[in-house]
Design an enzyme around this catalytic site. Sequence first.
Site, PDB file in Angstrom:
ATOM      1  N   GLU A  62     -11.547  57.951  50.738  1.00  0.00           N
ATOM      2  CA  GLU A  62     -12.095  56.920  49.597  1.00  0.00           C
ATOM      3  C   GLU A  62     -13.110  56.680  48.879  1.00  0.00           C
ATOM      4  O   GLU A  62     -13.118  56.560  47.431  1.00  0.00           O
ATOM      5  CB  GLU A  62     -12.354  55.100  50.552  1.00  0.00           C
TER       6      GLU A  62
ATOM      7  N   LYS B  42     -14.266  45.909  45.909  1.00  0.00           N
ATOM      8  CA  LYS B  42     -15.147  45.511  47.225  1.00  0.00           C
ATOM      9  C   LYS B  42     -14.380  44.784  48.241  1.00  0.00           C
ATOM     10  O   LYS B  42     -15.035  44.179  49.489  1.00  0.00           O
ATOM     11  CB  LYS B  42     -17.188  45.158  47.300  1.00  0.00           C
TER      12      LYS B  42
HETATM   13  O1  M6R Z   1     -13.638  42.344  53.394  1.00  0.00           O
HETATM   14  P1  M6R Z   1     -12.643  43.046  54.875  1.00  0.00           P
HETATM   15  O2  M6R Z   1     -13.434  43.605  55.842  1.00  0.00           O
HETATM   16  O3  M6R Z   1     -12.116  42.116  54.661  1.00  0.00           O
HETATM   17  O4  M6R Z   1     -12.438  44.310  53.635  1.00  0.00           O
HETATM   18  C1  M6R Z   1     -11.423  44.254  54.771  1.00  0.00           C
HETATM   19  C2  M6R Z   1     -11.406  45.820  53.524  1.00  0.00           C
HETATM   20  O5  M6R Z   1     -11.230  45.834  52.147  1.00  0.00           O
HETATM   21  C3  M6R Z   1     -12.506  47.029  53.568  1.00  0.00           C
HETATM   22  O6  M6R Z   1     -13.055  47.590  54.933  1.00  0.00           O
HETATM   23  C4  M6R Z   1     -11.870  48.138  52.941  1.00  0.00           C
HETATM   24  O7  M6R Z   1     -11.467  49.156  53.681  1.00  0.00           O
HETATM   25  C5  M6R Z   1     -13.505  49.061  53.278  1.00  0.00           C
HETATM   26  N1  M6R Z   1     -13.113  49.465  51.074  1.00  0.00           N
HETATM   27  C6  M6R Z   1     -13.763  50.077  53.533  1.00  0.00           C
HETATM   28  O8  M6R Z   1     -14.749  51.237  54.129  1.00  0.00           O
END
Ligand code: M6R
Length: 606
Positions: free
Chosen positions: A486, A601
Amino acid sequence: MCGIIGYTGKNKASTVLFDSLLNLEYRGYDSAGVAVIDDNKNINTVKTVNRVQSLIQLSENGEKIQGKTGIGHTRWATHGSPDIKNAHPHLSEKFAVVHNGIIENYSLIKKELIKDGFVFKSETDTEVVPFLLEKNYKVSFLESVIKTVQKLSGSFALVILCKDEPDTLIAVKKFSPLIIGFGENENFAASDITAVSNYTQKIAYLDDGEIAVIKPDGIKVYSIEGKLVCKEIKTVSRESLSIDKNGYEHFMLKEIYEQPQAFTKTAEHYLKKGDLSFEASGLDEVIRKIEKIHIVACGSAYHAGLAAKFAFEELSGIEVNVEIASEYRYSFPFISDKTLVIAVSQSGETADTIAALKLAKEKGAYTVAVVNVKNSTISRMCDSVFYTLAGSEIAVATTKGYTTQLCVLSLFALYIARKRNRIETQQLHKFIEEIKYVPLKMTEVLYMAEDIKNLAYKTVINSSVFFIGRNTDYAISQEASLKLKEISYIHSESYAAGELKHGTISLIEEGTTVFAVCCNKDLEDKMISNIKEVRARGAFVISVAQVGDKNIGGISDKIFYLPRTNRLFSPLIHIVFFQLLSYYIALKKDCDIDKPRNLAKSVTVE
Ligand code: M6R
């Protein structure tokens, strides 16, 4: 996802809008824009496909967009490419609109509006809103908004300007997050509290279907039927508003280094007087009767679930399914009142996780939220909430969010084991002691930063990188691989080491970089075979093993030794190595580390 700010008050709107948009940059975006009403009731806009900073230049520091009421937006493209014509605000003759979310029935509405003679300039779903407002505008701004919103389906947070009421903003929320902020002779609407952090600590969360009429001297909130609603004003802490890099080059690096402290704070919260404490009404009764646990989440939060599954199953003896929320919501999960569903989310606003939770609730599950952002949608939906105390996480790539999620999940697994009498007190205290040492061991990994940086700068990466591991080491590999791709845009795959030879090993060729995670002594022999298999095919193997586990070093091209810990908690410590590695590889490539391309984010759309 898209960021929204609306301002009306005593100050130059453009200054506040630019400042707030800069604070929203962390959400990820590909274009940005603002609209301000001037004294002659003209709406002036400026848009860019570059960074917010260029809006400031284009508007000559706001001189070209004079006025005290305005709206701003950072767009993360869903409908239509990221270009100027699709950037928000979208305008009609009298209205300007910024939008977060997706209007699902927009094509039908668009057809009707075209028949009515409206000419569309963009490819977005949003543009139907200003035209519908125009069409419905008979009596007042508010009445037109109510009529318009009743026609829209999907998820949306809207903030709207109208030429005829130049000191008024109207904000509407349905499924996409929106807050209102209260200042002195100035008020705000925003997609999250960081947007208004430089101006006020007093905020209220709008609920679905609510409409806020915002003027400099006050805010009134209405239901979709037009009835006045009383909102509770909350004072948010300075800490939760803090978005300072504290001298670090990037938020990601700062957040990596904050992990020992964030972990300690979180663990101490659930370890009162040395004992586990998860207080929630009815929870203990549920724990005694449940037959299975579903953990639903996306991205890294899903990986935290995968890593925690081992502790839940081995300690509490309950079967655990870890599910990707976007799949779960469209599957037929077997859920009953004997299922505990745990939603894990840093933001608490992830659309797929919210939908998965709704399904679980409909089917009668008891729901628990493990979230970081206080009062977020997920925290408000669940029967019990266990917060991670990570503080604000700004970098798109989560680090302290992941480790604090895993902290809460690990402690919760121990709590369930104790409540179900599956663990001896002595054993429990041994585990708790082990958890108390996690911050120290994380710090030991942080001390390796210089070596990790050297590794990152020297590692030659061809087309792809592989991460292999078994059991909890496989869980680490999955998160490590996501971190790398990422932020550095390098393709990588994480593989269960034993699965490689069932297909993927065909991708290994001379010089392919393979990271082997070997922190599980019980499976060391198996990993040795897997490392030999890939090296025999030309791979360059960089291994990590626990201090004292000498056997891996001799068969790897490079070896790094990480602090020893119980296997169940090793992802908490050993992931820090890979967070730093990804960070330095991305730094070497000069990537936009805190705001990687195409990413947001908080993923508030499906
Ligand atoms: O806010 P959330 O924890 O629900 O988000 C989930 C994913 O979108 C998030 O963990 C994403 O994979 C990150 N960019 C990883 O670093």
